[in-house]
Write a protein that holds these residues in place. Structure first.
Motif, PDB file in Angstrom:
ATOM      1  N   TYR A 232       0.938  -1.282  -0.136  1.00 35.08           N
ATOM      2  CA  TYR A 232       0.204  -0.064  -0.054  1.00 35.08           C
ATOM      3  C   TYR A 232       0.856   1.294  -0.099  1.00 35.08           C
ATOM      4  O   TYR A 232       1.839   1.174   0.581  1.00 35.08           O
ATOM      5  CB  TYR A 232      -0.779   0.001   1.455  1.00 35.08           C
ATOM      6  CG  TYR A 232      -1.968  -1.023   1.324  1.00 35.08           C
ATOM      7  CD1 TYR A 232      -3.402  -0.430   1.155  1.00 35.08           C
ATOM      8  CD2 TYR A 232      -1.813  -2.102   1.597  1.00 35.08           C
ATOM      9  CE1 TYR A 232      -4.283  -1.511   1.289  1.00 35.08           C
ATOM     10  CE2 TYR A 232      -2.698  -3.013   1.761  1.00 35.08           C
ATOM     11  CZ  TYR A 232      -3.991  -2.884   1.695  1.00 35.08           C
ATOM     12  OH  TYR A 232      -5.107  -3.587   1.692  1.00 35.08           O
TER      13      TYR A 232
ATOM     14  N   ILE B  52      -0.078   4.613   1.636  1.00 34.21           N
ATOM     15  CA  ILE B  52      -1.160   5.447   2.309  1.00 34.21           C
ATOM     16  C   ILE B  52      -0.691   6.773   2.691  1.00 34.21           C
ATOM     17  O   ILE B  52      -0.050   7.084   3.557  1.00 34.21           O
ATOM     18  CB  ILE B  52      -1.929   4.513   3.354  1.00 34.21           C
ATOM     19  CG1 ILE B  52      -2.324   3.241   3.044  1.00 34.21           C
ATOM     20  CG2 ILE B  52      -2.787   5.295   4.284  1.00 34.21           C
ATOM     21  CD1 ILE B  52      -2.721   2.396   4.048  1.00 34.21           C
TER      22      ILE B  52
ATOM     23  N   ARG C 165      -1.009  10.612   4.370  1.00 32.10           N
ATOM     24  CA  ARG C 165      -1.470  10.891   5.434  1.00 32.10           C
ATOM     25  C   ARG C 165      -1.137  12.387   5.570  1.00 32.10           C
ATOM     26  O   ARG C 165      -1.673  13.330   6.422  1.00 32.10           O
ATOM     27  CB  ARG C 165      -1.077  10.316   6.728  1.00 32.10           C
ATOM     28  CG  ARG C 165      -2.075   9.103   6.828  1.00 32.10           C
ATOM     29  CD  ARG C 165      -3.506   9.496   6.860  1.00 32.10           C
ATOM     30  NE  ARG C 165      -4.165   8.117   6.891  1.00 32.10           N
ATOM     31  CZ  ARG C 165      -5.128   8.058   6.071  1.00 32.10           C
ATOM     32  NH1 ARG C 165      -5.227   8.738   5.044  1.00 32.10           N
ATOM     33  NH2 ARG C 165      -6.023   6.946   6.229  1.00 32.10           N
TER      34      ARG C 165
ATOM     35  N   ILE D  20      -8.450   4.690   7.525  1.00 34.19           N
ATOM     36  CA  ILE D  20      -7.827   3.460   7.509  1.00 34.19           C
ATOM     37  C   ILE D  20      -8.642   2.321   7.316  1.00 34.19           C
ATOM     38  O   ILE D  20      -8.534   1.330   6.505  1.00 34.19           O
ATOM     39  CB  ILE D  20      -6.644   3.273   8.390  1.00 34.19           C
ATOM     40  CG1 ILE D  20      -5.574   4.298   8.514  1.00 34.19           C
ATOM     41  CG2 ILE D  20      -6.092   1.872   8.511  1.00 34.19           C
ATOM     42  CD1 ILE D  20      -4.711   4.242   7.358  1.00 34.19           C
ATOM     43  N   GLU D  21      -9.659   2.335   8.206  1.00 35.58           N
ATOM     44  CA  GLU D  21     -10.785   1.386   8.125  1.00 35.58           C
ATOM     45  C   GLU D  21     -11.543   1.119   6.760  1.00 35.58           C
ATOM     46  O   GLU D  21     -11.730  -0.144   6.495  1.00 35.58           O
ATOM     47  CB  GLU D  21     -12.082   1.571   9.268  1.00 35.58           C
ATOM     48  CG  GLU D  21     -11.384   1.744  10.747  1.00 35.58           C
ATOM     49  CD  GLU D  21     -10.689   2.892  10.825  1.00 35.58           C
ATOM     50  OE1 GLU D  21     -10.090   2.966  12.380  1.00 35.58           O
ATOM     51  OE2 GLU D  21     -10.801   3.835  10.208  1.00 35.58           O
TER      52      GLU D  21
ATOM     53  N   ILE E 197       3.348  -1.118   3.994  1.00 32.56           N
ATOM     54  CA  ILE E 197       2.551   0.045   3.826  1.00 32.56           C
ATOM     55  C   ILE E 197       3.701   1.106   3.925  1.00 32.56           C
ATOM     56  O   ILE E 197       4.394   1.571   4.692  1.00 32.56           O
ATOM     57  CB  ILE E 197       1.720   0.394   4.919  1.00 32.56           C
ATOM     58  CG1 ILE E 197       0.520  -0.590   5.252  1.00 32.56           C
ATOM     59  CG2 ILE E 197       1.052   1.890   4.718  1.00 32.56           C
ATOM     60  CD1 ILE E 197      -0.277  -0.589   6.380  1.00 32.56           C
TER      61      ILE E 197
ATOM     62  N   THR F 112       4.264   4.947   3.899  1.00 28.42           N
ATOM     63  CA  THR F 112       3.557   6.013   4.360  1.00 28.42           C
ATOM     64  C   THR F 112       4.313   7.042   5.006  1.00 28.42           C
ATOM     65  O   THR F 112       5.530   6.751   5.367  1.00 28.42           O
ATOM     66  CB  THR F 112       2.436   5.385   5.239  1.00 28.42           C
ATOM     67  OG1 THR F 112       1.614   6.264   5.655  1.00 28.42           O
ATOM     68  CG2 THR F 112       3.301   4.893   6.546  1.00 28.42           C
TER      69      THR F 112
ATOM     70  N   GLU G 129       2.762   8.557   7.765  1.00 26.22           N
ATOM     71  CA  GLU G 129       2.105   8.395   8.922  1.00 26.22           C
ATOM     72  C   GLU G 129       3.166   7.988   9.966  1.00 26.22           C
ATOM     73  O   GLU G 129       3.764   7.063   9.889  1.00 26.22           O
ATOM     74  CB  GLU G 129       1.068   7.362   9.007  1.00 26.22           C
ATOM     75  CG  GLU G 129       0.348   7.441  10.234  1.00 26.22           C
ATOM     76  CD  GLU G 129      -0.225   8.555  10.917  1.00 26.22           C
ATOM     77  OE1 GLU G 129       0.260   8.769  12.061  1.00 26.22           O
ATOM     78  OE2 GLU G 129      -0.973   9.341  10.379  1.00 26.22           O
TER      79      GLU G 129
ATOM     80  N   GLU H 299      -1.978   3.925  13.883  1.00 27.88           N
ATOM     81  CA  GLU H 299      -2.941   4.058  12.895  1.00 27.88           C
ATOM     82  C   GLU H 299      -3.379   2.980  12.061  1.00 27.88           C
ATOM     83  O   GLU H 299      -4.392   2.794  11.530  1.00 27.88           O
ATOM     84  CB  GLU H 299      -2.685   5.295  11.867  1.00 27.88           C
ATOM     85  CG  GLU H 299      -2.532   6.629  12.576  1.00 27.88           C
ATOM     86  CD  GLU H 299      -3.876   7.113  13.008  1.00 27.88           C
ATOM     87  OE1 GLU H 299      -4.844   7.189  12.230  1.00 27.88           O
ATOM     88  OE2 GLU H 299      -4.426   7.535  14.221  1.00 27.88           O
ATOM     89  N   PHE H 300      -2.316   2.003  11.870  1.00 29.16           N
ATOM     90  CA  PHE H 300      -2.757   0.902  11.052  1.00 29.16           C
ATOM     91  C   PHE H 300      -3.219  -0.177  11.759  1.00 29.16           C
ATOM     92  O   PHE H 300      -3.427  -1.484  11.290  1.00 29.16           O
ATOM     93  CB  PHE H 300      -1.339   0.555  10.144  1.00 29.16           C
ATOM     94  CG  PHE H 300      -1.017   1.729   9.482  1.00 29.16           C
ATOM     95  CD1 PHE H 300      -1.954   2.247   8.309  1.00 29.16           C
ATOM     96  CD2 PHE H 300       0.129   2.459   9.955  1.00 29.16           C
ATOM     97  CE1 PHE H 300      -1.412   3.175   7.710  1.00 29.16           C
ATOM     98  CE2 PHE H 300       0.657   3.603   9.179  1.00 29.16           C
ATOM     99  CZ  PHE H 300      -0.206   4.124   7.892  1.00 29.16           C
TER     100      PHE H 300
END
Length: 120
Positions: free
Chosen positions: A2, A4, A6, A18-19, A37, A39, A41, A46-47
């Motif tokens: 991923y 992701i 942020r 995230i959900e 991931i 990211t 972040e 958070e994950f």
């Protein structure tokens, strides 16, 4: 794998919880699979939806010390390293409107999947 994002969003509606990301992509994952991931972040918690669903989450912070990334003289290399790692996932899910995601997708075009001979 991923990407992701942020941090600094130009397009705020691309920041998906995230959900919701997990819910939207879970059909592409295998039970208990390792997910990488990429990211910006900093808070690993958070994950937690991924780990709660049984996936093993790995981020660059988890492996940097294993491969000597703590000694990088140029922190701008971190993004490039993350792109290479993320581009080799079995499947890839990115962040909409992200050029970082776009380059990962481009790199995936240069790698034959699935590899017919995984020992090479």
């Amino acid at each position: 794998s991923y990407h992701i994002r942020r941090g600094d969003f130009q397009f705020e509606k691309a920041r998906i919880p995230i959900e919701e990301i997990l819910r939207n992509t879970q059909a592409n994952l295998r039970d208990g699979e390792l997910v990488y991931i990429a990211t910006d972040e900093r808070n690993a918690a958070e994950f937690s939806p991924f780990t709660a669903a049984g996936y093993k989450v790995m981020r660059l912070d988890d492996v940097a010390h294993l491969v000597g990334l703590g000694s990088l003289t140029n922190p701008n290399w971190v993004g490039m390293i993350e792109q290479v790692i993320a581009s080799h996932g079995r499947v890839f899910h990115g962040t909409y409107w992200s050029t970082f995601t776009g380059f990962i997708m481009r790199m995936r075009g240069y790698v034959p999947y699935p590899n017919p001979n995984p020992n090479t």
